[in-house]
Design an enzyme around this catalytic site. Structure first.
Site, PDB file in Angstrom:
ATOM      1  N   GLU A   1       0.679  -1.184  -0.124  1.00 44.43           N
ATOM      2  CA  GLU A   1      -0.057  -0.070   0.023  1.00 44.43           C
ATOM      3  C   GLU A   1       0.830   1.074  -0.064  1.00 44.43           C
ATOM      4  O   GLU A   1       1.840   1.412   0.573  1.00 44.43           O
ATOM      5  CB  GLU A   1      -1.009   0.148   1.323  1.00 44.43           C
ATOM      6  CG  GLU A   1      -2.141  -0.837   1.305  1.00 44.43           C
ATOM      7  CD  GLU A   1      -2.964  -0.760   2.647  1.00 44.43           C
ATOM      8  OE1 GLU A   1      -2.556  -0.032   3.577  1.00 44.43           O
ATOM      9  OE2 GLU A   1      -3.998  -1.477   2.626  1.00 44.43           O
TER      10      GLU A   1
ATOM     11  N   HIS B   1       2.132   0.678  15.532  1.00 41.65           N
ATOM     12  CA  HIS B   1       0.846   0.481  14.776  1.00 41.65           C
ATOM     13  C   HIS B   1      -0.167  -0.183  15.797  1.00 41.65           C
ATOM     14  O   HIS B   1      -1.081  -0.854  15.330  1.00 41.65           O
ATOM     15  CB  HIS B   1       0.835  -0.368  13.708  1.00 41.65           C
ATOM     16  CG  HIS B   1       2.078  -0.070  12.842  1.00 41.65           C
ATOM     17  ND1 HIS B   1       1.999   1.015  11.967  1.00 41.65           N
ATOM     18  CD2 HIS B   1       3.363  -0.509  12.103  1.00 41.65           C
ATOM     19  CE1 HIS B   1       2.886   1.478  11.102  1.00 41.65           C
ATOM     20  NE2 HIS B   1       3.913   0.564  11.352  1.00 41.65           N
TER      21      HIS B   1
ATOM     22  N   ARG C   1     -15.426  -8.470  15.111  1.00 42.76           N
ATOM     23  CA  ARG C   1     -15.434  -8.857  16.598  1.00 42.76           C
ATOM     24  C   ARG C   1     -15.611  -7.723  17.317  1.00 42.76           C
ATOM     25  O   ARG C   1     -15.517  -6.506  16.829  1.00 42.76           O
ATOM     26  CB  ARG C   1     -14.103  -9.461  16.849  1.00 42.76           C
ATOM     27  CG  ARG C   1     -12.849  -8.543  16.587  1.00 42.76           C
ATOM     28  CD  ARG C   1     -11.786  -9.065  17.171  1.00 42.76           C
ATOM     29  NE  ARG C   1     -10.405  -8.363  16.642  1.00 42.76           N
ATOM     30  CZ  ARG C   1     -10.065  -7.169  16.705  1.00 42.76           C
ATOM     31  NH1 ARG C   1     -10.538  -6.373  17.929  1.00 42.76           N
ATOM     32  NH2 ARG C   1      -9.036  -6.641  16.300  1.00 42.76           N
TER      33      ARG C   1
END
Ligand code: ADP
Ligand code: ADP
Ligand code: MG
Length: 491
Positions: A196, A231, A288
């Site tokens: 990306e 992250h 979730r």
């Protein structure tokens, strides 16, 4: 509610969160735990316990435990097996209600590459990049050059921020691909990669969505989770500061389209990355309940876990979109057993003294208490502290106060570091980005000071802690003394 007994094959604060919802809903709860985990605190919230054997990661052992305990439902929590389509499928086969989406939705969203392709079909914008099946080194090198630099190499099966590499120049690409493949194979048993464009100074903004078995889908607004280390999220809040209603509504619409595209059922989160120019792109969907769900609970006033249980039992969504409101401001911080003075290394030890903050607008979801043993085997998150107030400034003041009141001794924690983060001027101004903690690392680092006399005072005052905290300016000194003492239990 048509569920009678529910097993939670998980640990810590999320297991307790689910057990509390079960009690309120009149459902018998069973804690499924690794045999050597310290469950002395967690088990208090459950009606029954059952061993899963040596880990939380064995689908067959979990299904066995569910059967043995007579559970008719299973809530996976987050982490561990929560995003394994195989667990949802095994529950479907065994006639156990899985509190989550269909196994096919988990499978569709489990691969970042596949979910990106699906989003493009649905007209949801994705970060420019390569998500093809062709995975030879040559193909990845060629596609990487097309994407341009800087770029991000990601494991398609990745999670928890693992296996990501920033590549700033073509000369670094090959090594990054090879090491990401190795890491991804080791962590996820799948070495497929995705490339990306790396977005500089972005924000991470995600939408809570909910769907039911009757085709209804709603969103419960956004959470800004831009403050991250490696992250991984550290501070989360709602609403996202400094964003217009128009921008947030645009993202909400895309999030609903993403969920509708996979006929999504139960709780899920659609994650976006937002450029400084306020363009947003789909990152991934987490199928979730999310760690930071309490932020949404506080601004909307609803109980997300109770809603999950109702939907799993086949009931329609408890709310229409037009009934949901986002009011006030909520912030969550993740409290870790780690050492901010030493590269945030995870810490272990027994908690010798533990005192939680309370008072108006303060919620603590903790997985530990006094006496809990903190090991290195599991994620070092001890608790989440969540504050709510009528506006962001007041919420920050409240969080700073609550962090000052939070005493954990016996293992080092990030509590004081979190307080510096929350009270840092750029945070107060809402100037957040995923680079924030790195950019301000030096200013946020602990300041060296001679604490010896204060340490002596604090030891004397351990019994009379409340008095020490009330004494105005001394309170600040004592707060840093708790830090200095943090690791005392290990010596
Ligand atoms: P969340 O917002 O729920 O943390 P992420 O996508 O950041 O979502 O994390 C994905 C999942 O990975 C979470 O369920 C979290 O429990 C788990 N996780 C986070 N950190 C780690 C870690 N260091 N190792 C393994 N799993 C982790
Ligand atoms: P995970 O499954 O590990 O949560 P994500 O794709 O959600 O993986 O990314 C985790 C974090 O990595 C994001 O919140 C963001 O901070 C950063 N990140 C991901 N993709 C990009 C990108 N293309 N450019 C810049 N940062 C990114
Ligand atoms: Mg993510």
């Amino acid at each position: 509610m048509d569920l009678h007994k529910l097993i939670v094959p998980n640990r810590g604060e999320i297991a307790i969160r689910i057990a509390r919802a079960c009690r309120e809903a009149g459902i018998v709860s069973v804690l499924g735990h690794a045999e050597d985990d310290d469950i002395r605190f967690t088990r208090r919230f459950f009606d029954e316990t059952i061993s899963l054997g040596s880990s939380y990661l064995d689908v067959d052992a979990v299904i066995d435990a569910a059967r043995k305990s007579g559970a008719d439902a299973l809530h996976p929590g987050y982490g561990f097996l929560s995003e394994r389509a195989a667990l949802a499928a095994a529950c479907e086969d065994a006639g156990i209600v899985f509190v989550g989406p269909k196994s096919s939705s988990i499978a569709a969203m489990g691969s970042k590459a596949e979910s990106r392709r699906l989003m493009q079909k649905l007209g949801v914008p994705v970060v420019p990049g390569y998500d093809g099946e062709e995975q030879s080194l040559d193909a990845l090198l060629r596609e990487g050059e097309k994407v341009g630099f800087p770029l991000l190499v990601k494991a398609s099966a990745g999670g928890g921020g693992k296996g990501m590499k920033i590549v700033r120049a073509v000369s670094e690409l090959r090594a990054a691909i090879e090491s990401a493949q190795r890491e991804a194979m080791k962590a996820f048993g799948d070495d497929r990669l995705l490339l990306e464009r790396y977005i500089e100074e972005p924000r991470h903004v995600e939408f809570q969505i909910f769907g039911d078995a009757h085709g209804n889908i709603v969103h419960l607004f956004e959470r800004d989770c831009s403050l991250q280390r490696r992250h991984q999220k550290v501070v989360e809040e709602s609403p996202a500061p400094r964003y217009s209603d128009a921008l947030r509504q645009g993202m909400a619409k895309a999030a609903i389209a993403a969920a509708a595209g996979v006929e999504y059922r139960n709780a899920g989160t659609v994650e976006f990355i937002v450029t400084p120019e306020r363009e947003f792109y789909f990152l991934e969907m987490n199928t979730r309940l999310q760690v930071e769900h309490p932020v949404t609970e506080l601004v909307t006033g609803v109980d997300l876990v109770r809603a999950q249980l109702a939907i799993a039992a086949g009931e329609p969504l408890p709310w229409q979109q037009s009934e949901l409101r986002q009011r006030g401001h909520a912030i969550e911080v993740r409290v870790y057993a780690e050492d901010p003075d030493d590269r945030f290394l995870p810490q272990s030890g027994a908690i010798a003294l533990y005192s939680e903050p309370s008072g108006p607008g303060v919620r603590v979801d903790a997985g530990v208490t006094r006496g809990s043993e903190i090991g290195l085997r599991f994620d070092p998150m001890l608790a989440k502290l969540i504050c709510f107030a009528e506006d962001r400034g007041t919420c920050i003041d409240r969080m700073a106060r609550a962090l000052r009141d939070y005493v954990i001794l016996g293992t080092k924690t990030n509590v004081s570091w979190l307080r510096r983060v929350i009270t840092y001027p750029a945070f107060r101004e809402g100037l957040v980005s995923t680079r924030f903690l790195e950019e301000h690392a030096d200013s946020l680092a602990p300041q060296p000071s001679d604490l010896a006399p204060q340490i002596a005072a604090a030891i004397l005052e351990c019994g009379g802690r409340a008095a020490a905290f009330q004494s105005g300016s001394r309170a600040a000194a004592v707060q840093s003394v708790w830090d200095a003492l943090g690791g005392w239990g290990r010596r």
